[in-house]
Design an enzyme around this catalytic site. Sequence first.
Site, short mmCIF file in Angstrom:
data_model
loop_
_atom_site.label_atom_id
_atom_site.label_comp_id
_atom_site.label_asym_id
_atom_site.label_seq_id
_atom_site.Cartn_x
_atom_site.Cartn_y
_atom_site.Cartn_z
N GLU A 170 -92.30 51.70 57.74
CA GLU A 170 -91.00 51.56 58.74
C GLU A 170 -91.05 52.60 59.71
O GLU A 170 -91.83 53.64 59.42
CB GLU A 170 -89.68 51.25 57.83
CG GLU A 170 -89.48 52.38 56.92
CD GLU A 170 -88.26 53.48 57.48
OE1 GLU A 170 -87.95 53.30 58.37
OE2 GLU A 170 -87.73 54.15 56.59
N LYS A 199 -82.64 52.56 67.03
CA LYS A 199 -82.41 52.10 65.66
C LYS A 199 -82.24 50.63 65.33
O LYS A 199 -81.30 50.09 65.59
CB LYS A 199 -81.63 52.87 64.83
CG LYS A 199 -81.56 52.71 63.19
CD LYS A 199 -80.47 53.63 62.65
CE LYS A 199 -80.13 53.23 61.41
NZ LYS A 199 -79.14 54.03 60.61
N VAL A 251 -85.46 49.48 57.10
CA VAL A 251 -85.94 48.70 56.14
C VAL A 251 -85.93 47.39 56.21
O VAL A 251 -86.85 46.38 56.24
CB VAL A 251 -85.72 49.34 54.62
CG1 VAL A 251 -85.95 48.31 53.39
CG2 VAL A 251 -86.14 50.72 54.46
N ASP A 263 -69.02 49.41 55.33
CA ASP A 263 -70.35 49.68 55.91
C ASP A 263 -71.37 49.67 54.75
O ASP A 263 -71.62 50.37 53.62
CB ASP A 263 -70.28 51.13 56.18
CG ASP A 263 -71.60 51.63 57.22
OD1 ASP A 263 -72.48 50.62 56.96
OD2 ASP A 263 -71.60 52.77 57.57
N SER A 296 -75.45 48.53 54.33
CA SER A 296 -76.74 48.41 54.85
C SER A 296 -77.35 47.13 54.81
O SER A 296 -77.40 46.30 53.62
CB SER A 296 -78.04 49.50 54.41
OG SER A 296 -78.98 49.12 55.05
N ALA A 297 -77.78 46.56 55.95
CA ALA A 297 -78.53 45.30 56.08
C ALA A 297 -79.88 45.32 55.22
O ALA A 297 -80.16 44.15 54.88
CB ALA A 297 -78.81 45.04 57.36
N ASP A 298 -80.11 46.56 54.91
CA ASP A 298 -81.34 46.72 53.95
C ASP A 298 -81.07 45.88 52.76
O ASP A 298 -81.96 45.04 52.21
CB ASP A 298 -81.68 48.08 53.49
CG ASP A 298 -82.21 48.87 54.57
OD1 ASP A 298 -82.35 48.35 55.64
OD2 ASP A 298 -82.40 50.24 54.22
N LYS A 345 -80.67 56.56 48.93
CA LYS A 345 -80.22 57.57 49.68
C LYS A 345 -79.14 58.33 49.08
O LYS A 345 -78.00 57.64 49.02
CB LYS A 345 -80.06 57.64 51.29
CG LYS A 345 -81.21 57.33 52.07
CD LYS A 345 -81.10 57.83 53.45
CE LYS A 345 -81.97 57.06 54.22
NZ LYS A 345 -82.17 55.40 54.19
N1 PSU Z 1 -85.88 56.64 54.77
C1 PSU Z 1 -86.11 58.03 54.91
N2 PSU Z 1 -85.41 58.09 56.19
C2 PSU Z 1 -84.64 57.29 56.89
C3 PSU Z 1 -84.81 55.73 56.28
C4 PSU Z 1 -85.30 55.69 55.22
O1 PSU Z 1 -86.77 58.86 54.27
O2 PSU Z 1 -84.22 57.63 57.85
C5 PSU Z 1 -83.94 54.92 57.38
C6 PSU Z 1 -84.41 53.38 56.71
O3 PSU Z 1 -84.97 52.65 57.76
C7 PSU Z 1 -83.31 52.73 56.14
C8 PSU Z 1 -82.15 53.15 57.12
O4 PSU Z 1 -83.43 51.34 56.47
O5 PSU Z 1 -82.39 54.64 56.87
C9 PSU Z 1 -80.80 52.61 56.52
O6 PSU Z 1 -80.02 52.79 57.49
P1 PSU Z 1 -78.58 52.52 57.27
O7 PSU Z 1 -77.77 53.18 56.18
O8 PSU Z 1 -77.91 52.56 58.81
O9 PSU Z 1 -78.70 50.71 57.17
MN MN Z 2 -74.15 50.59 58.25
#
Ligand code: PSU
Ligand code: MN
Length: 318
Positions: A31, A92, A112, A144, A146-148, A165
């Site tokens: 990604e 993003k 992702v 909130d 994630s769409a992941d 994370k």
């Molecule tokens: N892994 C990392 N750093 C990142 C991400 C993943 O080490 O920045 C990114 C990935 O692309 C993941 C995104 O899909 O953070 C999630 O963002 P959000 O919480 O806004 O969905």
């Molecule tokens: Mn989000």
Amino acid sequence: MAGSTSPQGRLRLSAPVATALAQGAPVVALETAILTHGLPRPDNLETALAMEQAVRRAGAVPATIGLVDGSARIGLEPAELERLAFDERARKCATRDLAPALAARVPAGTTVSATLYLAVRAGIRILATGGIGGVHRGGETSLDISADLHELRRSPASVVCSGIKAILDLPRTMEVLESLSATVVGFRTDRLPAFYVTRSEIPVPRIDDLAALAELHRTQEALGWPGSVVIAQPPPAELALDAATLEALLDRCRRRAARAGISGAAETPCLLACLAELSDGRTVRLNHALAVANARLAGELAVAVHGHRSCIPSVMLP
Ligand code: PSU
Ligand code: MN
């Protein structure tokens, strides 16, 4: 050999990726939100290149995915990768942003979710990242999430990561993953890793060897399973943070984000940048190391899955 382009030109495979897929060789998707929004420049480019190198060393072909010049690249060329890494305008891009970003021809790093969607459409079933997104803290009221997580339900692949994370709400993320029927396993661990932290309190089924991971991947495929397997590998112990240290840093970062009124898609990049600053760059080194380790494991898995599929007796291979 030339790469291949879909009829509408929206999905473009690089020559090495097109060749590898045509030959049924092992390919790993990588990604680029980590590149555009996860890491500071120029470490971001170094990490992306090191991830590609780790996949190659394992014997597979890297397909780094991102949006450039109005098309989704499955396998960014080195010059494109560099351009994306330093482009201030790069967005993003999660799944819902794909069509708008492509239509407007804006450059974007794919999260992702968007990477998984594109990879599977291109025929790639293994992906590596740092840490997946999840339910943000307070997500039970802000929603909130994630769409992941939703993409893990709908696109079939093995996603190698360092767990969820640590800035997120891990127990709630696990509950949503369970509701969405996304399989989660720990590689050489029985506790879910938490990205910057080697283990959380959350139990996960443990798998110790590559052959068993490959068997799991093939079994999901054989079932025609519509979703993904999350393979969580602990981050390198020598750089990892302990949970208390991380929480103390995170407290300060959260207050800073709240004061600046940051929420939504900007929250993850903001917290990661703040942690990098307060830890004097340690989280950046850690993020680099874990992302590369995950790319390596994904490469090894791709080779293991592929090796098994080959109908050529191994004695005949050079
Ligand atoms: N892994 C990392 N750093 C990142 C991400 C993943 O080490 O920045 C990114 C990935 O692309 C993941 C995104 O899909 O953070 C999630 O963002 P959000 O919480 O806004 O969905
Ligand atoms: Mn989000």
